[in-house]
Design a protein around this motif. Structure first.
Motif, PDB file in Angstrom:
ATOM      1  N   LYS A 194      -9.492   2.045  12.078  1.00  0.00           N
ATOM      2  CA  LYS A 194     -11.187   3.167  12.675  1.00  0.00           C
ATOM      3  C   LYS A 194     -11.841   3.957  11.496  1.00  0.00           C
ATOM      4  O   LYS A 194     -12.756   4.195  12.274  1.00  0.00           O
ATOM      5  CB  LYS A 194      -9.868   4.351  13.533  1.00  0.00           C
ATOM      6  N   TYR A 195     -10.741   3.845  10.328  1.00  0.00           N
ATOM      7  CA  TYR A 195     -11.999   4.833   9.006  1.00  0.00           C
ATOM      8  C   TYR A 195     -13.229   3.538   9.087  1.00  0.00           C
ATOM      9  O   TYR A 195     -14.345   4.061   8.874  1.00  0.00           O
ATOM     10  CB  TYR A 195     -11.430   4.108   7.863  1.00  0.00           C
ATOM     11  N   TRP A 196     -12.416   2.081   9.376  1.00  0.00           N
ATOM     12  CA  TRP A 196     -14.057   1.712   8.754  1.00  0.00           C
ATOM     13  C   TRP A 196     -15.021   1.700  10.202  1.00  0.00           C
ATOM     14  O   TRP A 196     -16.617   1.575   9.913  1.00  0.00           O
ATOM     15  CB  TRP A 196     -14.497   0.137   8.510  1.00  0.00           C
ATOM     16  N   LYS A 197     -14.771   1.426  11.083  1.00  0.00           N
ATOM     17  CA  LYS A 197     -15.101   1.510  12.246  1.00  0.00           C
ATOM     18  C   LYS A 197     -16.795   2.973  12.304  1.00  0.00           C
ATOM     19  O   LYS A 197     -17.462   3.174  12.575  1.00  0.00           O
ATOM     20  CB  LYS A 197     -14.578   1.979  13.518  1.00  0.00           C
ATOM     21  N   LYS A 198     -15.669   4.540  11.582  1.00  0.00           N
ATOM     22  CA  LYS A 198     -16.880   5.694  11.636  1.00  0.00           C
ATOM     23  C   LYS A 198     -17.633   5.746  10.557  1.00  0.00           C
ATOM     24  O   LYS A 198     -18.481   6.140  10.083  1.00  0.00           O
ATOM     25  CB  LYS A 198     -15.149   6.406  11.102  1.00  0.00           C
ATOM     26  N   VAL A 199     -16.991   4.584   9.624  1.00  0.00           N
ATOM     27  CA  VAL A 199     -18.140   4.355   8.430  1.00  0.00           C
ATOM     28  C   VAL A 199     -19.139   3.536   8.725  1.00  0.00           C
ATOM     29  O   VAL A 199     -20.522   3.860   8.599  1.00  0.00           O
ATOM     30  CB  VAL A 199     -17.507   3.578   7.580  1.00  0.00           C
ATOM     31  N   GLY A 200     -19.180   2.566   9.341  1.00  0.00           N
ATOM     32  CA  GLY A 200     -19.919   1.880   9.988  1.00  0.00           C
ATOM     33  C   GLY A 200     -21.361   2.493  10.882  1.00  0.00           C
ATOM     34  O   GLY A 200     -22.054   2.343  10.536  1.00  0.00           O
ATOM     35  N   GLN A 201     -20.435   3.587  11.879  1.00  0.00           N
ATOM     36  CA  GLN A 201     -21.306   3.391  12.375  1.00  0.00           C
ATOM     37  C   GLN A 201     -21.895   4.831  11.808  1.00  0.00           C
ATOM     38  O   GLN A 201     -23.445   5.205  12.277  1.00  0.00           O
ATOM     39  CB  GLN A 201     -20.887   4.130  13.994  1.00  0.00           C
ATOM     40  N   GLU A 202     -21.664   5.910  10.640  1.00  0.00           N
ATOM     41  CA  GLU A 202     -22.632   6.863   9.865  1.00  0.00           C
ATOM     42  C   GLU A 202     -23.343   5.344   9.292  1.00  0.00           C
ATOM     43  O   GLU A 202     -24.939   6.156   9.753  1.00  0.00           O
ATOM     44  CB  GLU A 202     -22.073   6.844   9.177  1.00  0.00           C
ATOM     45  N   LEU A 203     -23.473   4.614   8.733  1.00  0.00           N
ATOM     46  CA  LEU A 203     -24.236   3.379   7.692  1.00  0.00           C
ATOM     47  C   LEU A 203     -25.190   3.088   8.820  1.00  0.00           C
ATOM     48  O   LEU A 203     -26.480   3.101   8.592  1.00  0.00           O
ATOM     49  CB  LEU A 203     -23.602   2.419   7.340  1.00  0.00           C
ATOM     50  N   GLY A 231     -25.978   4.144  11.614  1.00  0.00           N
ATOM     51  CA  GLY A 231     -26.981   5.686  11.791  1.00  0.00           C
ATOM     52  C   GLY A 231     -28.178   5.634  10.929  1.00  0.00           C
ATOM     53  O   GLY A 231     -29.608   6.029  10.960  1.00  0.00           O
ATOM     54  N   ARG A 232     -27.795   5.641   9.536  1.00  0.00           N
ATOM     55  CA  ARG A 232     -28.795   6.326   8.191  1.00  0.00           C
ATOM     56  C   ARG A 232     -29.826   5.252   8.502  1.00  0.00           C
ATOM     57  O   ARG A 232     -31.257   5.326   8.230  1.00  0.00           O
ATOM     58  CB  ARG A 232     -28.022   5.838   7.420  1.00  0.00           C
ATOM     59  N   VAL A 233     -29.605   3.939   8.114  1.00  0.00           N
ATOM     60  CA  VAL A 233     -30.194   2.539   8.219  1.00  0.00           C
ATOM     61  C   VAL A 233     -30.905   2.410   9.531  1.00  0.00           C
ATOM     62  O   VAL A 233     -32.665   2.020   9.065  1.00  0.00           O
ATOM     63  CB  VAL A 233     -29.640   1.748   8.102  1.00  0.00           C
ATOM     64  N   GLU A 234     -30.664   2.727  10.524  1.00  0.00           N
ATOM     65  CA  GLU A 234     -31.886   2.856  11.328  1.00  0.00           C
ATOM     66  C   GLU A 234     -32.808   3.828  11.745  1.00  0.00           C
ATOM     67  O   GLU A 234     -33.828   4.084  12.394  1.00  0.00           O
ATOM     68  CB  GLU A 234     -31.111   3.053  13.416  1.00  0.00           C
ATOM     69  N   SER A 235     -32.340   5.322  11.288  1.00  0.00           N
ATOM     70  CA  SER A 235     -33.159   6.035  11.194  1.00  0.00           C
ATOM     71  C   SER A 235     -34.310   5.652  10.481  1.00  0.00           C
ATOM     72  O   SER A 235     -35.696   6.498  10.670  1.00  0.00           O
ATOM     73  CB  SER A 235     -32.498   7.655  10.573  1.00  0.00           C
ATOM     74  N   PHE A 236     -34.115   4.849   9.018  1.00  0.00           N
ATOM     75  CA  PHE A 236     -34.517   4.820   8.174  1.00  0.00           C
ATOM     76  C   PHE A 236     -35.792   3.670   7.996  1.00  0.00           C
ATOM     77  O   PHE A 236     -36.911   3.836   7.909  1.00  0.00           O
ATOM     78  CB  PHE A 236     -34.466   4.622   6.829  1.00  0.00           C
ATOM     79  N   VAL A 237     -35.657   2.319   9.209  1.00  0.00           N
ATOM     80  CA  VAL A 237     -36.314   1.537   9.491  1.00  0.00           C
ATOM     81  C   VAL A 237     -37.074   1.374  10.690  1.00  0.00           C
ATOM     82  O   VAL A 237     -37.773   0.735  10.965  1.00  0.00           O
ATOM     83  CB  VAL A 237     -35.484   0.234   9.959  1.00  0.00           C
ATOM     84  N   GLY A 238     -36.804   2.650  11.292  1.00  0.00           N
ATOM     85  CA  GLY A 238     -37.329   2.654  12.787  1.00  0.00           C
ATOM     86  C   GLY A 238     -38.655   2.955  13.024  1.00  0.00           C
ATOM     87  O   GLY A 238     -39.126   4.102  13.584  1.00  0.00           O
TER      88      GLY A 238
END
Length: 665
Positions: free
Chosen positions: A263-272, A274-281
């Motif tokens: 659960k911890y890494w799923k949440k981390v993965g979703q947050e990361l 979101g940031r990456v897609e916002s940056f490259v979008g």
């Protein structure tokens, strides 16, 4: 900006900290003052738990305050000198990362065996230790005078950390010397007046026997005491020290910790993600950029390479010399918020350049993913620790002809199709909207990173070898040298390469670099040409002359000499060393005998050596290939035996019959 690459300062810092249980806790305050010297300490001549030790740490302590604005760490150390060799402890070196922290409030003194005290009032020097990725590691150094066997030295100092910056917090228990007692404390980061203390948890490894787990008191301070900590033994080709030392690491979070690892890494993965897609979008901007780089008819691998080369041409601030805080304020360089800004401004840190590549290859029609991997330069990643900071490097995964191919153009001088060595063969989180998927990054083949030495020599009547040597570095071997010398001038680079060649040859040489390699490219090999003379390489024995075959064998001459091994065996990356040597003999000289060819196959390590004769020349070929990263200690004996065979093979000699003259003795 997303996440900067971080070179963990702990890899360069050996914390010389001090504490002792026999002193009343109220009097043990690092940085407050030196403690009284007991008669027992002065009379001490040895330590039964560390027989033969040149010196031992009697007492050490670290008190760290992670206040966000004025974070600092007080250190105190007391060392007993037991032998003449132990007097080297008088030369003190305290490392720090320039621009990120500083060493202040330094005090020191020496206590003679009779109890008299000599306070240090000499000069403290500052010297550079190493430069990496624009970061400059320094050390405050000083020498205590009149340090005697049977005496004691002690010193205290404070690490003053950058304002408004929260650094990785950790305690390193293991030191180069045996430690009788140690005490540590950490006051966690807090936002007083705006929510109180942050959540903090800690993990530990290799705590000495009898050491209790760290405990947090009602005052929020975390404390630990330990006794009889063995000296840390350094060995060649061992895993990172941080992976092997007894230590405690702290993790902060402004949110409650999740107990479930997945659960911890799923949440981390979703947050990361979101940031990456916002940056490259920025699809339209990236499509316009791609149209300037590739042609529609280019094959897929050509497109990937053209885009890769173009991204690496952009100014990479991560590999520049670190600016002072004042310089950064003057330039007022704002971090880009997306890949379009990176493309337009023409410079960025390495992290953002790698995400630019992700945006461009997607715009070129490739299926590509952002991946966060764990750099193994300082640690081996463990998911169960649930520390997102340990996923500290970013790479791009591209689907090409059904295969996963990894790229990191933000790591300067990294060849196309390779990752820098610390990102290879490590766990990573491939990002997507569902939280990501765990992957293992690719490990290069040994043939991808080679050192090739091609020599054409003439043997003189007096036994000298003289001629031309061409050394070619490919793959990660080329990259590491380009990174190391990226700020050097021609003279510095010339000396650097000449020193490397001298390390290859087990005797004194005369050499001169005759052509500078291409230091700027990441795609081409690093090729250096030398004129070289090896005086007296051939020795005489009556009417015979003896020529050793291992001309470039010095690096393997003393490898794994010790019969015992403490730590696992660790190579940074697979590699090959290949030698091709032609030697023209003097007129009239004959070859009497050649050593038998060597063909040793240790599965993950191989060694080949062959000597052949022609009409008036010799041809020597040698190859060492290492195709492994990590071996358990139990495999040390056969590995050591293998390299003993290598040494024996390299010491074999060709027997020559001089013509009208005898080779010099």
């Amino acid at each position: 900006m997303l996440f900067r690459r971080v070179v963990t300062f702990a890899s360069c810092v050996v914390f010389l900290l001090l504490a002792a249980a026999e002193y009343p806790p109220a009097t043990v305050l690092a940085g407050v003052g030196f403690q009284p010297i007991s008669p027992e300490e002065l009379k001490m001549t040895s330590e039964p738990l560390a027989p033969g030790a040149p010196a031992v740490i009697l007492y050490r302590q670290v008190d760290r305050d992670d206040n966000g604005r004025t974070s600092h760490e007080d250190n105190y150390v007391r060392i007993k000198i037991l032998t003449e060799e132990g007097r080297k402890q008088a030369d003190v070196e305290i490392p720090f990362l320039k621009g990120s922290n500083d060493v202040v409030h330094l005090r020191a003194r020496a206590i003679r065996p009779d109890g008299s005290v000599s306070d240090f009032d000499g000069k403290v020097y500052e010297k550079s230790i190493v430069k990496a990725r624009g970061l400059q590691y320094m050390a405050k150094t000083f020498t205590l005078p009149d340090v005697q066997v049977g005496g004691i030295i002690e010193y205290s100092y404070t690490y003053d950390f950058m304002e408004n910056a929260l650094f990785d917090s950790h305690w390193v228990l293991s030191q180069d010397l045996f430690t009788k007692a140690a005490k540590f404390s950490l006051k966690p980061y807090s936002t007083e007046g705006a929510g109180g203390y942050w959540n903090v948890r800690w993990s530990w490894q290799r705590l000495p026997d009898g050491t209790p787990q760290p405990q947090q008191g009602g005052d929020h301070v975390v404390r630990l005491e330990s006794h009889n900590i063995p000296a840390f033994q350094t060995e060649d080709f061992m895993p990172p020290e941080n992976e092997l030392k007894a230590r405690v690491d702290f993790v902060y979070s402004d949110q409650p910790f999740v107990a479930d690892v997945d659960k911890y890494w799923k949440k981390v993965g979703q947050e990361l993600n979101g940031r990456v897609e916002s940056f490259v979008g920025k699809r339209k901007a990236m499509e316009e950029a791609v149209a300037q780089i590739v042609s529609p008819n280019d094959p897929p691998d050509v497109k990937l390479r053209k885009i890769y080369d173009r991204v690496q041409q952009i100014r990479n601030t991560s590999f520049e010399v670190q600016k002072t805080e004042q310089e950064e304020k003057r330039e007022k360089e704002k971090e880009p918020t997306n890949v379009e800004e990176v493309w337009k401004r023409g410079y960025a840190n390495g992290n953002d350049l790698t995400w630019l590549y992700l945006g461009l290859v997607r715009a070129a029609g490739f299926e590509a993913y952002g991946v966060y991997v764990s750099d193994r330069r300082n640690f081996f990643f463990q998911r169960q620790m649930m520390d997102r900071k340990k996923l500290d490097s970013n790479v791009v995964l591209v689907k090409l002809k059904g295969k996963d191919v990894y790229f990191d153009p933000g790591a300067a001088f990294t060849p196309f199709g390779l990752l820098e060595w610390s990102e290879t063969g490590v766990p990573g989180l491939r990002l997507d909207k569902d939280g990501g998927t765990w992957i293992q990054s690719a490990l290069p083949q040994a043939s991808d990173s080679r050192i090739e030495r091609d020599a054409k020599f003439k043997l003189s009547e007096t036994g000298d070898l003289e001629g031309k040597l061409t050394v070619t570095f490919t793959g990660l071997e080329a990259m590491s040298r380009r990174v190391e010398e990226r700020h050097g001038d021609d003279a510095e680079r010339k000396k650097y390469l000449e020193d490397q060649v001298k390390e290859y040859i087990p005797v004194g040489t005369e050499l001169d670099l005759t052509s500078q390699p291409d230091w700027k490219s990441s795609s081409s090999p690093l090729v250096a040409e030398f004129s070289l003379k090896i005086p007296g390489w051939v020795s005489g024995a009556g009417r015979r002359a003896l020529l050793p075959v291992g001309i470039f064998s010095a690096p393997e001459k003393h490898i794994f000499e010790h019969a015992d091994r403490v730590h696992p065996i660790y190579f940074q990356f697979p590699f090959e060393k290949m030698d091709d040597v032609t030697i023209d003999l003097p007129l009239g000289w004959q070859v009497q005998s050649l050593p038998q060819p060597q063909n040793q196959d240790g599965h993950v390590i191989t060694y080949d050596l062959k000597a052949e004769k022609a009409a008036n020349s010799l041809h020597l070929t040698r190859k060492v290939k290492v195709e492994v990263l990590l071996l358990e200690t139990k495999y040390y004996a056969p590995l050591r035996n293998f390299f003993q065979v290598v040494r024996t093979g390299d010491e074999e000699q060709i027997v020559l019959q001089p013509g009208t003259a005898t080779a010099a003795n």
